[in-house]
Scaffold this motif. Structure first.
Motif, PDB file in Angstrom:
ATOM      1  N   ALA A   1     -13.423 -13.014  -4.490  1.00 54.03           N
ATOM      2  CA  ALA A   1     -13.190 -12.597  -5.866  1.00 54.03           C
ATOM      3  C   ALA A   1     -12.733 -11.148  -5.905  1.00 54.03           C
ATOM      4  N   SER A   2     -11.795 -10.856  -6.777  1.00 54.09           N
ATOM      5  CA  SER A   2     -11.344  -9.485  -6.978  1.00 54.09           C
ATOM      6  C   SER A   2     -12.441  -8.664  -7.639  1.00 54.09           C
ATOM      7  N   VAL A   3     -12.443  -7.360  -7.376  1.00 51.38           N
ATOM      8  CA  VAL A   3     -13.376  -6.440  -8.013  1.00 51.38           C
ATOM      9  C   VAL A   3     -12.601  -5.640  -9.047  1.00 51.38           C
ATOM     10  N   ALA A   4     -13.034  -5.678 -10.307  1.00 50.61           N
ATOM     11  CA  ALA A   4     -12.393  -4.925 -11.382  1.00 50.61           C
ATOM     12  C   ALA A   4     -13.460  -4.151 -12.141  1.00 50.61           C
ATOM     13  N   ILE A   5     -13.277  -2.848 -12.231  1.00 50.79           N
ATOM     14  CA  ILE A   5     -14.237  -1.976 -12.904  1.00 50.79           C
ATOM     15  C   ILE A   5     -13.506  -1.240 -14.016  1.00 50.79           C
ATOM     16  N   LEU A   6     -13.986  -1.400 -15.252  1.00 55.06           N
ATOM     17  CA  LEU A   6     -13.412  -0.727 -16.409  1.00 55.06           C
ATOM     18  C   LEU A   6     -14.481   0.162 -17.016  1.00 55.06           C
ATOM     19  N   SER A   7     -14.195   1.455 -17.175  1.00 48.51           N
ATOM     20  CA  SER A   7     -15.235   2.371 -17.615  1.00 48.51           C
ATOM     21  C   SER A   7     -14.640   3.564 -18.345  1.00 48.51           C
ATOM     22  N   PRO A   8     -15.315   4.027 -19.424  1.00 50.10           N
ATOM     23  CA  PRO A   8     -14.881   5.270 -20.058  1.00 50.10           C
ATOM     24  C   PRO A   8     -15.435   6.503 -19.357  1.00 50.10           C
ATOM     25  N   ALA A   9     -16.291   6.298 -18.372  1.00 49.03           N
ATOM     26  CA  ALA A   9     -16.936   7.383 -17.640  1.00 49.03           C
ATOM     27  C   ALA A   9     -16.415   7.421 -16.205  1.00 49.03           C
ATOM     28  N   PRO A  10     -16.679   8.500 -15.460  1.00 46.17           N
ATOM     29  CA  PRO A  10     -16.248   8.571 -14.066  1.00 46.17           C
ATOM     30  C   PRO A  10     -16.801   7.418 -13.231  1.00 46.17           C
ATOM     31  N   VAL A  11     -16.004   6.963 -12.263  1.00 44.95           N
ATOM     32  CA  VAL A  11     -16.385   5.858 -11.385  1.00 44.95           C
ATOM     33  C   VAL A  11     -16.308   6.329  -9.939  1.00 44.95           C
ATOM     34  N   THR A  12     -17.373   6.040  -9.190  1.00 43.25           N
ATOM     35  CA  THR A  12     -17.417   6.323  -7.759  1.00 43.25           C
ATOM     36  C   THR A  12     -17.691   5.036  -7.009  1.00 43.25           C
ATOM     37  N   ILE A  13     -16.844   4.724  -6.030  1.00 43.71           N
ATOM     38  CA  ILE A  13     -17.016   3.531  -5.195  1.00 43.71           C
ATOM     39  C   ILE A  13     -17.165   3.985  -3.753  1.00 43.71           C
ATOM     40  N   VAL A  14     -18.202   3.464  -3.096  1.00 43.46           N
ATOM     41  CA  VAL A  14     -18.467   3.804  -1.698  1.00 43.46           C
ATOM     42  C   VAL A  14     -18.666   2.518  -0.920  1.00 43.46           C
ATOM     43  N   THR A  15     -17.999   2.386   0.221  1.00 45.03           N
ATOM     44  CA  THR A  15     -18.181   1.190   1.047  1.00 45.03           C
ATOM     45  C   THR A  15     -19.333   1.369   2.017  1.00 45.03           C
ATOM     46  N   GLN A  16     -19.905   0.224   2.423  1.00 50.42           N
ATOM     47  CA  GLN A  16     -20.949   0.183   3.432  1.00 50.42           C
ATOM     48  C   GLN A  16     -20.378  -0.423   4.721  1.00 50.42           C
ATOM     49  N   PRO A  17     -21.014  -0.184   5.859  1.00 49.99           N
ATOM     50  CA  PRO A  17     -20.519  -0.767   7.115  1.00 49.99           C
ATOM     51  C   PRO A  17     -20.381  -2.280   7.022  1.00 49.99           C
ATOM     52  N   GLY A  18     -19.274  -2.802   7.523  1.00 55.51           N
ATOM     53  CA  GLY A  18     -19.045  -4.240   7.529  1.00 55.51           C
ATOM     54  C   GLY A  18     -18.398  -4.801   6.289  1.00 55.51           C
ATOM     55  N   PHE A  19     -18.102  -3.927   5.296  1.00 58.28           N
ATOM     56  CA  PHE A  19     -17.502  -4.423   4.060  1.00 58.28           C
ATOM     57  C   PHE A  19     -16.076  -4.889   4.290  1.00 58.28           C
ATOM     58  N   GLY A  20     -15.702  -5.960   3.600  1.00 66.24           N
ATOM     59  CA  GLY A  20     -14.330  -6.440   3.614  1.00 66.24           C
ATOM     60  C   GLY A  20     -14.054  -7.260   2.376  1.00 66.24           C
ATOM     61  N   LEU A  21     -12.772  -7.386   2.022  1.00 62.64           N
ATOM     62  CA  LEU A  21     -12.386  -8.116   0.826  1.00 62.64           C
ATOM     63  C   LEU A  21     -10.999  -8.691   1.046  1.00 62.64           C
ATOM     64  N   SER A  22     -10.829  -9.973   0.722  1.00 60.43           N
ATOM     65  CA  SER A  22      -9.530 -10.629   0.838  1.00 60.43           C
ATOM     66  C   SER A  22      -9.322 -11.485  -0.396  1.00 60.43           C
ATOM     67  N   THR A  23      -8.378 -11.072  -1.253  1.00 57.10           N
ATOM     68  CA  THR A  23      -8.217 -11.689  -2.564  1.00 57.10           C
ATOM     69  C   THR A  23      -6.772 -12.117  -2.793  1.00 57.10           C
ATOM     70  N   ALA A  24      -6.579 -12.895  -3.869  1.00 50.61           N
ATOM     71  CA  ALA A  24      -5.243 -13.330  -4.243  1.00 50.61           C
ATOM     72  C   ALA A  24      -4.606 -12.396  -5.267  1.00 50.61           C
ATOM     73  N   VAL A  25      -5.417 -11.619  -6.000  1.00 45.65           N
ATOM     74  CA  VAL A  25      -4.908 -10.627  -6.943  1.00 45.65           C
ATOM     75  C   VAL A  25      -5.373  -9.252  -6.462  1.00 45.65           C
ATOM     76  N   GLU A  26      -5.348  -8.223  -7.339  1.00 44.47           N
ATOM     77  CA  GLU A  26      -5.780  -6.902  -6.895  1.00 44.47           C
ATOM     78  C   GLU A  26      -7.140  -6.997  -6.210  1.00 44.47           C
ATOM     79  N   ALA A  27      -7.231  -6.427  -5.017  1.00 45.95           N
ATOM     80  CA  ALA A  27      -8.510  -6.484  -4.311  1.00 45.95           C
ATOM     81  C   ALA A  27      -9.541  -5.616  -5.027  1.00 45.95           C
ATOM     82  N   ILE A  28      -9.197  -4.355  -5.268  1.00 44.56           N
ATOM     83  CA  ILE A  28     -10.065  -3.450  -6.029  1.00 44.56           C
ATOM     84  C   ILE A  28      -9.214  -2.802  -7.111  1.00 44.56           C
ATOM     85  N   ARG A  29      -9.651  -2.970  -8.368  1.00 39.39           N
ATOM     86  CA  ARG A  29      -8.967  -2.340  -9.494  1.00 39.39           C
ATOM     87  C   ARG A  29      -9.973  -1.530 -10.296  1.00 39.39           C
ATOM     88  N   VAL A  30      -9.626  -0.273 -10.562  1.00 33.90           N
ATOM     89  CA  VAL A  30     -10.481   0.592 -11.366  1.00 33.90           C
ATOM     90  C   VAL A  30      -9.647   1.176 -12.497  1.00 33.90           C
TER      91      VAL A  30
END
Length: 359
Positions: A51-80
């Protein structure tokens, strides 16, 4: 599939509430870990099946990955999409892949800055795509692999009140079906591109930087050991703003389209409009090759033009080194300190229609 994190500000309650939808079969995912912070963990479950990750926010957004993270999607993988600034940090060599959208899509409006750091692998139609119309700077730092399968490896636009635009490659490979790195600055600061790995643009430019409106200088620097390859241009800088253009190379610049009819073909191309100042092209080592021109400067502005060659420079059709000053420009200086300069018609061509000297 889609994972949507939507943050809205409740004025009545004076706090931020979070609504999160997720798929129970989700593998790699980004989940809230604190105020304005998302933590990404879990391995990709399969090719374009996450599943794609989509984050919509009126405030600041911080994204941090952890060891072993991966993502394979058909649309935007990460959208902020945010109104307050974006920080995305991956120092765990994550694999982030989209088969149909951007690998990372970051859209910032109204306020704040954008900072994206990756030492992993990012793949999408555009590998990394940033639109910043906030009040801060944009910085993209890559030491891994960034691939744009149908567009650009890295595409960054600053607009409105956004300030400095920086792309910093400390190693690895950036490649795009169109451009390797493409930047457009309509904001109020400088454009700085630093390359220490390989950059490839399959059908357009290895690097293309444009400054408009209230933006100022364009500075592009290539480290030794780096190779920049473009189809029409290895490096292209178009400055329609009131600043200067400075391009320094120490590695290999290849421009690959050939043929006498293909005259829009340059190893390095630098242009200043009438608003511009100086153009400085400096080769400290390495090689630069182009079809019509290898190192080319067209200064329509009010400053001087300097070309320094300290390696091998080769143009198939026209000139190895070419400098032009229009009527309002000043001095031209062309200096070969070591190496070879070759052209199909001229080795060195300097045309000064300005008000200064030619050396």
């Amino acid at each position: 599939g889609l994972v949507l994190s939507f943050t809205t500000l409740s004025v009545a309650a004076a706090f931020v509430s979070l609504l999160l939808w997720s798929s129970p079969s989700l593998a790699g995912s980004c989940d809230p870990s604190g105020p304005g912070t998302w933590s990404c963990s879990g391995a990709a479950s399969g090719t374009a099946s996450d599943a794609s990750v989509a984050i919509l926010s009126p405030a600041p957004v911080t994204i941090v990955t952890q060891p072993g993270f991966g993502l394979s999607t058909a649309v935007e993988a990460i959208r902020v999409d945010t109104l307050g600034g974006i920080i995305i940090t991956d120092v765990n060599a994550s694999s982030i892949m989209s088969s149909g959208g951007q690998g990372i899509l970051a859209i910032n409006d109204l306020s704040g800055a954008v900072a994206i750091t990756s030492n992993g692998s990012i793949t999408g139609a555009d590998g990394i795509y940033v639109s910043n119309t906030g009040t801060g700077s944009t910085t993209v730092t890559s030491s891994g692999t960034v691939t744009g399968t149908t567009g650009d490896g890295i595409n960054v636009t600053n607009d409105g009140s956004a300030t400095d635009l920086t792309v910093n490659q400390t190693g690895g490979v950036i490649s795009g079906a169109s451009n390797g790195i493409f930047t457009t600055h309509y904001g109020i600061g400088t454009t700085t591109i630093v390359v220490a790995g390989d950059v490839n643009g399959a059908t357009e430019n290895g690097i293309w930087a444009q400054n408009f409106a209230n933006a100022t200088d364009i500075t592009i620097t290539q480290a030794a050991g780096s190779t920049i390859t473009g189809y029409t241009h290895g490096i292209r800088a178009d400055n329609w703003a009131a600043g200067a253009v400075s391009i320094t190379t120490a590695g290999i610049i290849n421009q690959t389209q050939t043929g006498a009819a293909n005259n829009d073909t340059y190893g390095i191309y630098a242009y200043n409009s009438i608003s511009g100042a100086d153009i400085t092209l400096t080769q400290t080592a390495g090689s630069i090759s182009g079809n019509w021109y290898a190192m080319y400067a067209n200064n329509q502005g009010s400053g001087s033009t300097t070309i320094i060659s300290s390696g091998d420079v080769t143009a198939i059709e026209r000139a190895g080194l070419y400098a032009y000053n229009a009527g309002t420009a000043q001095d031209i200086v062309v200096n070969q300190t070591v190496g070879t300069v070759k052209g199909g018609t001229y080795g060195v061509f300097a045309d000064n229609a300005g008000i200064g000297s030619t050396t």
